[in-house]
Motif scaffolding. Structure first.
Motif, mmCIF file in Angstrom:
data_model
loop_
_atom_site.group_PDB
_atom_site.id
_atom_site.type_symbol
_atom_site.label_atom_id
_atom_site.label_comp_id
_atom_site.label_asym_id
_atom_site.label_seq_id
_atom_site.Cartn_x
_atom_site.Cartn_y
_atom_site.Cartn_z
ATOM 1 N N GLU A 1 0.753 -1.103 -0.028
ATOM 2 C CA GLU A 1 0.150 -0.232 0.085
ATOM 3 C C GLU A 1 0.656 1.238 -0.114
ATOM 4 O OE1 GLU A 1 -3.912 -1.455 2.347
ATOM 5 O OE2 GLU A 1 -2.055 -1.013 3.535
ATOM 6 N N ALA A 2 1.960 1.171 0.856
ATOM 7 C CA ALA A 2 2.808 2.348 0.841
ATOM 8 C C ALA A 2 3.554 2.442 -0.474
ATOM 9 C CB ALA A 2 4.016 2.277 2.046
ATOM 10 N N LYS A 3 3.882 1.421 -1.270
ATOM 11 C CA LYS A 3 4.530 1.547 -2.446
ATOM 12 C C LYS A 3 3.453 2.230 -3.542
ATOM 13 C CE LYS A 3 8.116 -1.954 -1.400
ATOM 14 N NZ LYS A 3 8.461 -3.294 -1.697
ATOM 15 N N HIS A 4 2.401 1.667 -3.461
ATOM 16 C CA HIS A 4 1.350 2.066 -4.393
ATOM 17 C C HIS A 4 1.245 3.677 -4.367
ATOM 18 C CE1 HIS A 4 -2.577 1.023 -6.638
ATOM 19 N NE2 HIS A 4 -2.084 1.900 -7.187
ATOM 20 N N LEU A 5 0.807 4.024 -3.057
ATOM 21 C CA LEU A 5 1.065 5.538 -2.835
ATOM 22 C C LEU A 5 2.139 6.252 -3.240
ATOM 23 C CD1 LEU A 5 -0.486 5.991 0.642
ATOM 24 C CD2 LEU A 5 -1.649 6.787 -1.365
ATOM 25 N N GLN A 6 3.328 5.697 -2.900
ATOM 26 C CA GLN A 6 4.570 6.265 -3.540
ATOM 27 C C GLN A 6 4.577 6.482 -5.120
ATOM 28 O OE1 GLN A 6 7.902 3.808 -2.697
ATOM 29 N NE2 GLN A 6 9.106 5.645 -2.117
ATOM 30 N N SER A 7 4.021 5.489 -5.804
ATOM 31 C CA SER A 7 4.051 5.456 -7.154
ATOM 32 C C SER A 7 3.422 6.869 -7.883
ATOM 33 C CB SER A 7 3.210 4.408 -7.827
ATOM 34 O OG SER A 7 2.061 4.365 -7.573
ATOM 35 N N PHE A 8 2.374 7.280 -6.980
ATOM 36 C CA PHE A 8 1.785 8.601 -7.558
ATOM 37 C C PHE A 8 2.860 9.807 -7.481
ATOM 38 C CE2 PHE A 8 -1.862 6.233 -7.143
ATOM 39 C CZ PHE A 8 -2.831 6.608 -7.978
ATOM 40 N N TYR A 9 3.748 9.805 -6.561
ATOM 41 C CA TYR A 9 4.655 10.804 -6.071
ATOM 42 C C TYR A 9 6.160 10.876 -7.199
ATOM 43 C CZ TYR A 9 1.377 11.848 -2.555
ATOM 44 O OH TYR A 9 0.331 12.230 -1.890
ATOM 45 N N ASN A 10 6.102 9.475 -7.721
ATOM 46 C CA ASN A 10 7.369 9.361 -8.715
ATOM 47 C C ASN A 10 6.745 9.334 -9.997
ATOM 48 O OD1 ASN A 10 8.979 8.913 -6.458
ATOM 49 N ND2 ASN A 10 8.431 6.564 -6.549
ATOM 50 N N GLY A 11 5.600 9.934 -10.108
ATOM 51 C CA GLY A 11 5.131 10.375 -11.763
ATOM 52 C C GLY A 11 4.582 9.151 -12.222
ATOM 53 N N LEU A 12 4.661 7.817 -11.941
ATOM 54 C CA LEU A 12 4.010 6.718 -12.359
ATOM 55 C C LEU A 12 2.587 6.600 -12.681
ATOM 56 C CD1 LEU A 12 6.501 3.970 -10.659
ATOM 57 C CD2 LEU A 12 6.791 5.389 -12.855
ATOM 58 N N GLU A 13 2.000 7.095 -11.698
ATOM 59 C CA GLU A 13 0.374 7.296 -11.672
ATOM 60 C C GLU A 13 -0.025 8.501 -11.562
ATOM 61 O OE1 GLU A 13 -1.931 3.887 -10.321
ATOM 62 O OE2 GLU A 13 -0.043 3.151 -9.426
#
Length: 464
Positions: free
Chosen positions: A383-395
């Motif tokens: 869950e933390a990594k999924h949230l993180q993906s938004f801030y890395n521009g992946l989503e």
């Protein structure tokens, strides 16, 4: 009060959820809704974007966590009001936007989404607050969003575009609306307007007192009109205002409501006042349960302020409703539903504040630590990594009032698995909504109405 200790002993309060129908709806205090004859004043209250689930969950939260019934539901239990279901459709859709919805109330006709009191052939329908202003009543609008937003504007002006807020600010000055309170500094401040017009100076020349913070509410001069602009953009959400010191100077909806009533109540010709809990709608768009419940409860405090005045006054028609549903949130069946729902009391901030505090350089552990601090939720690594993906521009995530592309939907789904609250969408719905009416004229409220009927109810109760 320590909320965690309170929750540990909340079994008695949870029992309030199982009240019998007789206990909930019967009362010896009032057996008939109040309302006969004609009224002198009107107070029209709108919890913008309030689905029935929002009203229900705010009451459940108030009962279970705060230990008291919501003021709106107490009006039903005590049989103080007439009650109706309302069809909220616009001229262009079974699902309205706030501009068309407010135009139905304000202009008395259904218009297309996106416009304010302008018909299909360009005809202008005179808004109801203009009509009452012309016959000598004081008129006002109080909101938790910008004072130029669609809902207050629908009672006051005509515009082909609801988003023409800089122009709407000028129209208000021309009409000399007696009381305006909310946000929207960018539409009055010359340093923020594209045309650099100083609308504050325009209002001052028209004998307006300019209010900027909570303290200014105590210095209002009776002989002056009021322009209270307390923020750039909308006012902060109620839960953030309660827990973040930077918002301490912002007045609550109930405080603005009390000041507006006090300013106008002694006018010999009477007054008409619209009060909007505008950020209930914004919270629903974000699927943000803490923001939603606390702003609905802030609206509920304004309901108490209004009813305290109206019951004593005896000459005021009060209408309490919404313009449309939004996102249709509700509690989900399960063995731990009550416990899960009560855990929302652990939420310290809005999801907007929480997600804005996460940055692309934060690790998954940083995110997990912050979410636990803010909501007492323990995230999994995935869950933390999924949230993180938004801030890395992946989503990225779209949505109204989501210009920063924050992962509101993802985070609400994470919360859902812990708090048992679900949402059908992130946008308006066409469900029928609640209407409550009190005071002279309320006896004419029928059990099922269209939104335009409230326009005519007002004119019947307070003739021009």
């Amino acid at each position: 009060m320590d909320r965690r200790k309170f929750l540990k002993g909340s079994a008695l309060l949870s029992g309030l959820l199982s009240l019998s129908p007789a206990e909930l709806w019967s009362s010896k205090r009032n057996t008939e809704p109040s309302g006969t004859g004609k009224a002198k004043n009107i107070i029209f209250m709108i919890s913008d974007g309030m689905s029935l689930g929002t009203l229900s969950m705010a009451d459940l939260y108030s009962r279970n966590i705060l230990g008291k019934e919501s003021h709106w539901l107490s009006l039903y239990r005590e049989k103080k009001v007439s009650r109706a279901l309302m069809d909220t459709a616009s001229a262009s859709s079974i699902v309205t936007d706030s501009a068309a919805a407010s135009s139905a109330f304000g202009g008395g006709i259904r218009v297309q989404n996106g416009v304010l009191n302008i018909g299909a052939n360009g005809e202008k329908h005179i808004p109801i607050w203009q009509k009452y202003k012309k016959v000598g009543k004081k008129v006002g609008c109080v909101t938790t969003v910008t004072v130029t937003h669609a809902t207050p504007a629908g009672f006051c002006i005509n515009s082909a575009k609801r988003n023409a807020e800089p122009q709407i600010a000028e129209m208000y000055a021309e009409l000399e609306i007696d009381v305006l309170m909310g946000g929207g500094d960018e539409f009055f401040n010359p340093s923020k307007r594209e045309d650099q017009k100083d609308l504050y100076s325009v209002y001052k020349k028209k004998n307006y007192q300019i209010l900027k913070n909570h303290t200014d509410l105590k210095t209002i001069k009776k002989e002056e009109k009021i322009l209270g602009i307390f923020n750039t953009g909308a006012l902060p959400y109620s839960i953030d205002k309660a827990n973040l010191s930077e918002f301490g100077k912002t007045p609550s909806l109930a405080e603005m409501t009390a000041a507006a009533i006090d300013q106008m109540k002694e006018h010999p010709g009477g007054f008409v006042l619209q009060i909007e809990g505008g950020k209930v709608d914004w919270a629903a768009h974000a699927n943000d349960i803490a923001a939603l419940i606390h702003d609905q409860l802030a609206f509920d405090e304004a309901v108490k302020t209004v009813m305290d005045f109206a019951e004593k006054d005896g000459n005021t028609l009060v209408i309490i409703t919404t313009d449309h549903g939004n996102a249709n949130p509700g509690t989900i069946y399960g063995t731990d539903t009550t416990k899960n729902f009560n855990s929302i009391s652990n939420y310290q901030y809005t999801n907007e504040y929480i997600l804005n505090k996460i940055h692309k350089d934060h690790s998954a552990k940083d995110i997990k630590d912050w979410i636990f601090e803010a909501n007492k939720l323990v995230l999994s690594d995935d869950e933390a990594k999924h949230l993180q993906s938004f801030y890395n521009g992946l989503e990225k995530e779209e949505g109204l009032y989501n210009y920063k592309k924050l992962p509101f939907k993802l985070y609400s789904e994470i919360q859902k698995s812990r708090n048992s609250v679900g949402w059908i969408s992130m946008d308006h719905s066409g469900d029928y909504v609640e209407v409550a009416a009190f005071g002279p004229g309320s006896q004419h409220l029928q059990p099922y109405i269209k939104n335009t009927d409230l326009h005519h109810l007002m004119l019947n109760a307070v003739p021009l």
